[in-house]
Design a protein around this motif. Structure first.
Motif, PDB file in Angstrom:
ATOM      1  N   ARG A 144       0.847  -1.194   0.000  1.00 38.06           N
ATOM      2  CA  ARG A 144       0.000   0.000   0.000  1.00 38.06           C
ATOM      3  C   ARG A 144       0.885   1.249   0.000  1.00 38.06           C
ATOM      4  O   ARG A 144       1.994   1.235   0.539  1.00 38.06           O
ATOM      5  CB  ARG A 144      -0.915  -0.002   1.227  1.00 38.06           C
ATOM      6  N   THR A 168      -4.016   4.243  -1.155  1.00 39.87           N
ATOM      7  CA  THR A 168      -5.022   4.362  -0.098  1.00 39.87           C
ATOM      8  C   THR A 168      -5.533   5.782   0.111  1.00 39.87           C
ATOM      9  O   THR A 168      -6.423   5.976   0.932  1.00 39.87           O
ATOM     10  CB  THR A 168      -4.450   3.860   1.238  1.00 39.87           C
ATOM     11  N   PRO A 210      -2.159   4.647   4.918  1.00 42.78           N
ATOM     12  CA  PRO A 210      -1.991   3.218   4.630  1.00 42.78           C
ATOM     13  C   PRO A 210      -1.489   2.391   5.807  1.00 42.78           C
ATOM     14  O   PRO A 210      -1.526   1.161   5.742  1.00 42.78           O
ATOM     15  CB  PRO A 210      -0.955   3.220   3.495  1.00 42.78           C
TER      16      PRO A 210
END
Length: 221
Positions: free
Chosen positions: A22, A53, A58
């Motif tokens: 992420r 994200t 994240p």
């Protein structure tokens, strides 16, 4: 049995498997793109589940076990159980002013120079905004936000229109608006510290080690 042992050996050696990664938007082009390109050359058999994200942080994805690793902005002084943080780089904030602004002739600004200005907000609530607000607080003032924006391109547009000034991290200024000027700030210089957050249970995986090495290389470049 031989096929199963071979598959397990490939997985342990980092030649196959899956990594869930992420990241936040401005780390994509600067860090993730070159790191992922190198990683795929070195580990072509490993599948990467890569997701952005923004505007969410994240880090919870790693803390809750939904991701093996994330590029995050670490809030100062906060530790997270079960997560290992590897410092990648410090991303300093820059003052963004409309062309013709009274401060545009200065090459470096004291942060207090901006205290009485109307401000264009460029950050969502979270560690990036915290880094900026903490810098202003250390300089003895709180910004007067007259316009809110959740992304750096839009913030630059508001600044270019003369609605206020802004602080934007250097990594967020890859595409500068032609009607703004960017200046360094000091006293203090707000900085967001960018880290790779890794689940401690994943630290021994060779493939993850390869991706971290690629990220460190991208950060130094």
């Amino acid at each position: 049995m031989d096929e199963a042992e071979a598959a397990l050996a490939d997985l342990r050696a980092g030649r196959t498997g899956r990594l869930a990664i992420r990241y936040f938007a401005t780390s994509g082009a600067t860090l993730m793109a070159p790191a992922l390109a190198r990683f795929r050359r070195e580990h072509p058999g490993v599948r990467v589940d890569l997701k952005m994200t923004d505007p969410e942080d994240p880090l919870p994805e790693v803390m809750q076990g939904r991701a093996d690793r994330a590029v995050v902005v670490r809030p100062h002084g906060r530790l997270h159980e079960g997560v290992h943080l590897l410092h990648l780089l410090d991303d300093p904030y820059r003052a963004v002013l409309p062309k013709g602004h009274r401060l545009a002739s200065k090459r470096v600004l004291d942060l207090t120079d901006l205290a009485g200005e109307p401000w264009v907000g460029s950050e969502w609530p979270g560690p990036c905004l915290d880094a900026m607000l903490e810098g202003c607080a250390a300089a003895g003032f709180s910004p007067d936000f007259v316009v809110e924006s959740g992304d750096y391109a839009t913030a630059q547009g508001f600044v270019a229109a003369g609605l206020g000034i802004s602080l934007i991290p250097d990594m967020g200024l890859a595409n500068r608006h032609p009607a703004v000027v960017v200046r360094k700030v000091r006293g203090p210089e707000p900085i967001r510290a960018i880290h790779a957050a890794v689940r401690e249970t994943s630290l021994g995986r060779p493939a993850l080690g390869g991706l971290l090495a690629a990220l460190r290389d991208a950060a130094t470049r």
